[in-house]
Design an enzyme around this catalytic site. Structure first.
Site, PDB file in Angstrom:
ATOM      1  N   LEU A 187       0.825  -1.208   0.000  1.00 38.83           N
ATOM      2  CA  LEU A 187       0.000   0.000   0.000  1.00 38.83           C
ATOM      3  C   LEU A 187       0.864   1.265   0.000  1.00 38.83           C
ATOM      4  O   LEU A 187       0.338   2.374  -0.038  1.00 38.83           O
ATOM      5  CB  LEU A 187      -0.904   0.022   1.233  1.00 38.83           C
ATOM      6  CG  LEU A 187      -2.104  -0.917   1.185  1.00 38.83           C
ATOM      7  CD1 LEU A 187      -2.912  -0.799   2.467  1.00 38.83           C
ATOM      8  CD2 LEU A 187      -2.994  -0.604  -0.016  1.00 38.83           C
ATOM      9  N   LEU A 220       6.378   4.918   1.794  1.00 40.97           N
ATOM     10  CA  LEU A 220       6.277   6.249   1.195  1.00 40.97           C
ATOM     11  C   LEU A 220       5.434   7.170   2.055  1.00 40.97           C
ATOM     12  O   LEU A 220       5.690   8.361   2.156  1.00 40.97           O
ATOM     13  CB  LEU A 220       5.593   6.134  -0.165  1.00 40.97           C
ATOM     14  CG  LEU A 220       6.507   6.040  -1.355  1.00 40.97           C
ATOM     15  CD1 LEU A 220       5.683   5.887  -2.612  1.00 40.97           C
ATOM     16  CD2 LEU A 220       7.354   7.303  -1.437  1.00 40.97           C
ATOM     17  N   TYR A 275      15.448  -9.966  -6.148  1.00 41.38           N
ATOM     18  CA  TYR A 275      14.205 -10.315  -6.838  1.00 41.38           C
ATOM     19  C   TYR A 275      13.038 -10.447  -5.876  1.00 41.38           C
ATOM     20  O   TYR A 275      11.900 -10.172  -6.197  1.00 41.38           O
ATOM     21  CB  TYR A 275      14.362 -11.660  -7.552  1.00 41.38           C
ATOM     22  CG  TYR A 275      14.843 -11.499  -8.956  1.00 41.38           C
ATOM     23  CD1 TYR A 275      14.215 -10.601  -9.820  1.00 41.38           C
ATOM     24  CD2 TYR A 275      15.913 -12.228  -9.420  1.00 41.38           C
ATOM     25  CE1 TYR A 275      14.675 -10.442 -11.103  1.00 41.38           C
ATOM     26  CE2 TYR A 275      16.368 -12.085 -10.711  1.00 41.38           C
ATOM     27  CZ  TYR A 275      15.749 -11.180 -11.554  1.00 41.38           C
ATOM     28  OH  TYR A 275      16.197 -11.014 -12.818  1.00 41.38           O
ATOM     29  N   ASP A 309      12.876   0.603   2.298  1.00 42.69           N
ATOM     30  CA  ASP A 309      12.078   1.732   2.789  1.00 42.69           C
ATOM     31  C   ASP A 309      12.953   2.803   3.433  1.00 42.69           C
ATOM     32  O   ASP A 309      12.605   3.985   3.421  1.00 42.69           O
ATOM     33  CB  ASP A 309      11.021   1.259   3.793  1.00 42.69           C
ATOM     34  CG  ASP A 309       9.755   0.792   3.072  1.00 42.69           C
ATOM     35  OD1 ASP A 309       9.436   1.349   2.014  1.00 42.69           O
ATOM     36  OD2 ASP A 309       9.092  -0.133   3.568  1.00 42.69           O
ATOM     37  N   ASP A 359      -0.891 -10.691  10.323  1.00 45.48           N
ATOM     38  CA  ASP A 359       0.221 -11.622  10.092  1.00 45.48           C
ATOM     39  C   ASP A 359       0.673 -12.195  11.429  1.00 45.48           C
ATOM     40  O   ASP A 359       0.814 -11.452  12.405  1.00 45.48           O
ATOM     41  CB  ASP A 359       1.450 -10.889   9.508  1.00 45.48           C
ATOM     42  CG  ASP A 359       1.215 -10.356   8.113  1.00 45.48           C
ATOM     43  OD1 ASP A 359       0.205 -10.750   7.505  1.00 45.48           O
ATOM     44  OD2 ASP A 359       2.030  -9.536   7.643  1.00 45.48           O
ATOM     45  N   GLU A 406       3.627 -13.283  12.177  1.00 44.84           N
ATOM     46  CA  GLU A 406       4.963 -12.857  12.595  1.00 44.84           C
ATOM     47  C   GLU A 406       5.026 -11.416  13.090  1.00 44.84           C
ATOM     48  O   GLU A 406       5.985 -11.040  13.752  1.00 44.84           O
ATOM     49  CB  GLU A 406       6.000 -13.124  11.496  1.00 44.84           C
ATOM     50  CG  GLU A 406       5.687 -12.484  10.176  1.00 44.84           C
ATOM     51  CD  GLU A 406       6.721 -12.863   9.110  1.00 44.84           C
ATOM     52  OE1 GLU A 406       7.481 -13.812   9.322  1.00 44.84           O
ATOM     53  OE2 GLU A 406       6.748 -12.169   8.077  1.00 44.84           O
ATOM     54  N   CYS A 413      29.886   0.332  -9.111  1.00 37.98           N
ATOM     55  CA  CYS A 413      30.315  -0.861  -8.376  1.00 37.98           C
ATOM     56  C   CYS A 413      30.704  -1.977  -9.345  1.00 37.98           C
ATOM     57  O   CYS A 413      31.731  -1.866  -9.988  1.00 37.98           O
ATOM     58  CB  CYS A 413      29.234  -1.276  -7.373  1.00 37.98           C
ATOM     59  SG  CYS A 413      29.950  -2.154  -5.981  1.00 37.98           S
ATOM     60  N   LEU A 414      29.876  -3.001  -9.531  1.00 36.74           N
ATOM     61  CA  LEU A 414      30.215  -4.024 -10.517  1.00 36.74           C
ATOM     62  C   LEU A 414      30.420  -3.368 -11.888  1.00 36.74           C
ATOM     63  O   LEU A 414      31.265  -3.797 -12.677  1.00 36.74           O
ATOM     64  CB  LEU A 414      29.108  -5.077 -10.582  1.00 36.74           C
ATOM     65  CG  LEU A 414      29.381  -6.262 -11.509  1.00 36.74           C
ATOM     66  CD1 LEU A 414      30.556  -7.087 -11.007  1.00 36.74           C
ATOM     67  CD2 LEU A 414      28.147  -7.159 -11.624  1.00 36.74           C
ATOM     68  N   HIS A 470      28.343   3.424  -4.269  1.00 42.24           N
ATOM     69  CA  HIS A 470      26.959   3.541  -4.746  1.00 42.24           C
ATOM     70  C   HIS A 470      26.434   4.961  -4.525  1.00 42.24           C
ATOM     71  O   HIS A 470      25.783   5.231  -3.513  1.00 42.24           O
ATOM     72  CB  HIS A 470      26.065   2.535  -4.011  1.00 42.24           C
ATOM     73  CG  HIS A 470      26.302   1.129  -4.424  1.00 42.24           C
ATOM     74  ND1 HIS A 470      25.647   0.545  -5.488  1.00 42.24           N
ATOM     75  CD2 HIS A 470      27.136   0.197  -3.945  1.00 42.24           C
ATOM     76  CE1 HIS A 470      26.067  -0.698  -5.635  1.00 42.24           C
ATOM     77  NE2 HIS A 470      26.974  -0.941  -4.702  1.00 42.24           N
ATOM     78  N   GLU A 503      24.029   6.421  -5.828  1.00 44.50           N
ATOM     79  CA  GLU A 503      22.563   6.506  -5.856  1.00 44.50           C
ATOM     80  C   GLU A 503      21.954   6.503  -4.457  1.00 44.50           C
ATOM     81  O   GLU A 503      20.851   6.995  -4.255  1.00 44.50           O
ATOM     82  CB  GLU A 503      21.967   5.377  -6.715  1.00 44.50           C
ATOM     83  CG  GLU A 503      22.037   3.966  -6.142  1.00 44.50           C
ATOM     84  CD  GLU A 503      23.351   3.233  -6.428  1.00 44.50           C
ATOM     85  OE1 GLU A 503      24.367   3.912  -6.688  1.00 44.50           O
ATOM     86  OE2 GLU A 503      23.368   1.986  -6.371  1.00 44.50           O
TER      87      GLU A 503
HETATM   88  N1  GLN Z   1      29.881  -8.235  -6.968  1.00 47.77           N
HETATM   89  C1  GLN Z   1      30.788  -7.145  -6.810  1.00 47.77           C
HETATM   90  C2  GLN Z   1      31.540  -7.213  -5.489  1.00 47.77           C
HETATM   91  O1  GLN Z   1      31.120  -7.878  -4.593  1.00 47.77           O
HETATM   92  C3  GLN Z   1      30.068  -5.817  -6.945  1.00 47.77           C
HETATM   93  C4  GLN Z   1      29.083  -5.574  -5.867  1.00 47.77           C
HETATM   94  C5  GLN Z   1      28.137  -4.480  -6.227  1.00 47.77           C
HETATM   95  O2  GLN Z   1      28.003  -4.126  -7.383  1.00 47.77           O
HETATM   96  N2  GLN Z   1      27.405  -3.976  -5.257  1.00 47.77           N
HETATM   97  O3  GLN Z   1      32.558  -6.574  -5.359  1.00 47.77           O
END
Ligand code: GLN
Length: 548
Positions: free
Chosen positions: A15, A19, A54, A71, A150, A152, A386-387, A520, A522
């Site tokens: 819901l 946010l 996922y 969140d 729920d 839990e 990162c990756l 990261h 972001e």
């Molecule tokens: N899999 C890569 C690592 O563990 C990058 C991890 C990521 O992109 N957050 O270093």
């Protein structure tokens, strides 16, 4: 002592409680109050760090290195308050602590039980750390994950019930988020599920003060009165929450519906300042009235579920807001590039920017490397996170003659351009994974500094800063032994860990905009304070859109 707002959800999940909590926090903040938002997750994982993106969406990492629920990302984006480890608790963590204490004999022979031991631990968590970034907090918002009923979540509900009794009468407020479904065949909104949900909550000893009713259609006055009457709240405390055109319009929308005034009324606060909502008006104006548009391709692995890249999605939008640009995001599965070369060109040619995001595991890695190469050769703005940065380094090493360059994450390799820290610098004392050890919390996590070289694109992007702090979540690092080879190929290492050992940022001066970062960014972007790397990337994409 702070005032507490407990937010529960009923009828169905999804819901948008997170946010809602974030928006209410932002509205209270707009009136000058200091707020902090906490998430109680009833599942048994100790933290979401080991959950599949996922299933659970992205793992949000805090400055202090906690792997938390996504969140918390909403909370940070909406309030600008940096979340902490102490803002997210799970049943798993509560039980882990209690069982450890029990094994140590701390309970002195007592029987250890859900009530009081588990509920006390939950209460302690809610009441802990009431200091804000600048002074004591006025409000602590506590969002309870899951749906009323729920099994839990029962100990959490019980802990709230007890707290509501133990704290001062006007010190807590219960907000219940429900759904008022529209039955198309009857042409009617139905209030019964809300009535049932409130009854369920009441049977746990919690009487809601405010009902936030999610609905697809306007709630007629008659229905509002009916809900108020059956659910034992004032009609003004039944707030309609219609679907919003953007998450960034939610605070303004809830304000128009009277949510923040009703909350203040519930606490008996009569002298609250009027809210200053100008930042939200500016953000929505930029979002709804763009002057340009770009299409960014995100070449990743978890493209089937957008929540897996939640913060990335938002940061790209913020980058768009900074440039008054609408950002269309194309989610591209990296694996499709592992076959025909023409497939790659067809998917990437229409893009104004290519982003390879963070991720784990080998699947799709060759597709990501191929996308880096495409972006580099065709001079399309490229952003590797990162990756994504690690793949940019592998691509560079390969093109400088290290044909079998790879990451040890994908299996044994002769040329480990990316490797686990212990494999090449255990002496650095960085947190690393022991083979066969626990997977939880064994990464480089949280805020680390990076030193920027002057005269680089990133130092301009960061406004001339020489040291920056960004959040990390990874096990593997770019292997410094290969730096000379990559430099020969034209890659510039413009950000390094302060001790000069770990590559943090790479860029290409012979390219319109090519940046890879080990962290990261972001996670720290906010709508009213877009991250400079995303603002810069979208700016470059906008330039690109004028060329193609
Ligand atoms: N899999 C890569 C690592 O563990 C990058 C991890 C990521 O992109 N957050 O270093």
């Amino acid at each position: 002592m702070a005032r507490f707002i407990f937010i529960t959800g009923g009828v169905v999940s999804s819901l948008g409680k997170g946010l809602m909590a974030a928006s209410l926090g932002a509205l209270l903040q707009a009136r000058g109050y200091k707020v902090r938002i906490r998430k109680f997750d009833p599942y048994l994982n100790v933290d979401p760090g080991t959950m599949s993106p996922y299933q659970h969406g992205e793992v949000y990492v805090t400055d202090d290195g906690a792997e938390t629920d996504l969140d918390l990302g909403h909370y940070e984006r909406f309030t600008g308050v940096s979340a902490r480890q102490s803002d997210n608790i799970t049943s798993g963590r509560v039980y882990q602590d209690i069982i450890a204490k029990e094994r140590r004999g701390d309970y002195l022979g007592a029987t250890v039980q859900v009530i009081p031991h588990v509920t006390d631990a939950i209460k302690d968590f809610a009441l802990a750390d009431q200091s804000g970034e600048d002074g004591d907090l006025d409000f602590i918002l506590c969002e309870i994950g899951g749906t009323v009923g729920d099994i839990e979540s029962l100990p959490f509900m019980e802990a709230i019930r007890q707290l509501r009794n133990e704290l001062e009468p006007m010190q807590t407020l219960s907000v219940h988020v429900t759904l008022v479904p529209y039955i198309a065949a009857a042409g009617e909104l139905k209030t019964k599920p809300t009535q049932h949900s409130v009854r369920e909550l009441a049977s746990l000893g919690i009487k809601p003060d405010i009902l936030l009713c999610r609905a697809e259609h306007e709630l007629p006055e008659g229905e509002r009165r009916k809900i108020a009457q059956f659910c034992n709240v004032r009609p003004e405390a039944v707030i309609q929450a219609l679907d919003a055109p953007s998450i960034y319009s939610v605070p303004l929308q809830y304000h128009r519906e009277g949510l923040d005034s009703e909350v203040l009324r519930g606490f008996g606060i009569t002298d609250a300042p009027d809210p200053d909502l100008s930042a939200w008006e500016d953000v929505t104006d930029r979002y709804f009235h763009p002057e340009g548009e770009v299409t960014i391709g995100v070449v990743g692995k978890y493209v089937g579920l957008q929540d897996a890249y939640k913060s990335l999605n938002e940061a790209l939008i913020h980058g768009g807001m900074a440039n008054r640009t609408k950002v269309h995001i194309k989610w591209i599965d990296a694996e499709i590039f592992e076959g025909e070369e023409s497939e790659l060109a067809a998917a990437l040619e229409p893009l104004h920017g290519i982003l390879v995001p963070g991720g784990f595991g080998e699947r799709g890695s060759e597709g990501k490397i191929a996308s880096v190469r495409f972006a580099r050769e065709r001079k399309v703005p490229f952003f590797g996170i990162c990756l994504g940065m690690q793949m940019a380094c592998v691509e560079s090493a390969r093109s400088s003659g290290h044909g079998s360059a790879s990451s040890t994450e994908f299996g044994e390799t002769e040329e480990p351009v990316v490797g686990i820290i212990t494999e090449w610098m255990s002496e650095e004392g960085l947190e690393t994974r022991e083979e066969g050890g626990d997977l939880g919390g064994t990464m480089r996590l949280g805020a680390y500094d990076a030193a920027l070289s002057g005269n680089s694109l990133v130092s301009t992007i960061y406004g001339g800063e020489t040291t920056i702090s960004e959040r990390h979540r990874h096990r593997y690092e770019v292997n410094a032994a290969y730096i000379p080879a990559m430099e020969k190929d034209g890659l510039v290492f413009s950000g390094m860990s302060p001790d000069g050992l770990l590559p943090e940022i790479v860029e290409r001066p012979d390219h319109p905009w090519f940046v890879g970062v080990q962290f990261h960014p972001e996670l720290k972007s906010r709508p009213f304070d877009p991250h400079p790397l995303f603002a810069g990337f979208i700016h470059a994409a906008l330039e690109q859109s004028r060329l193609v």
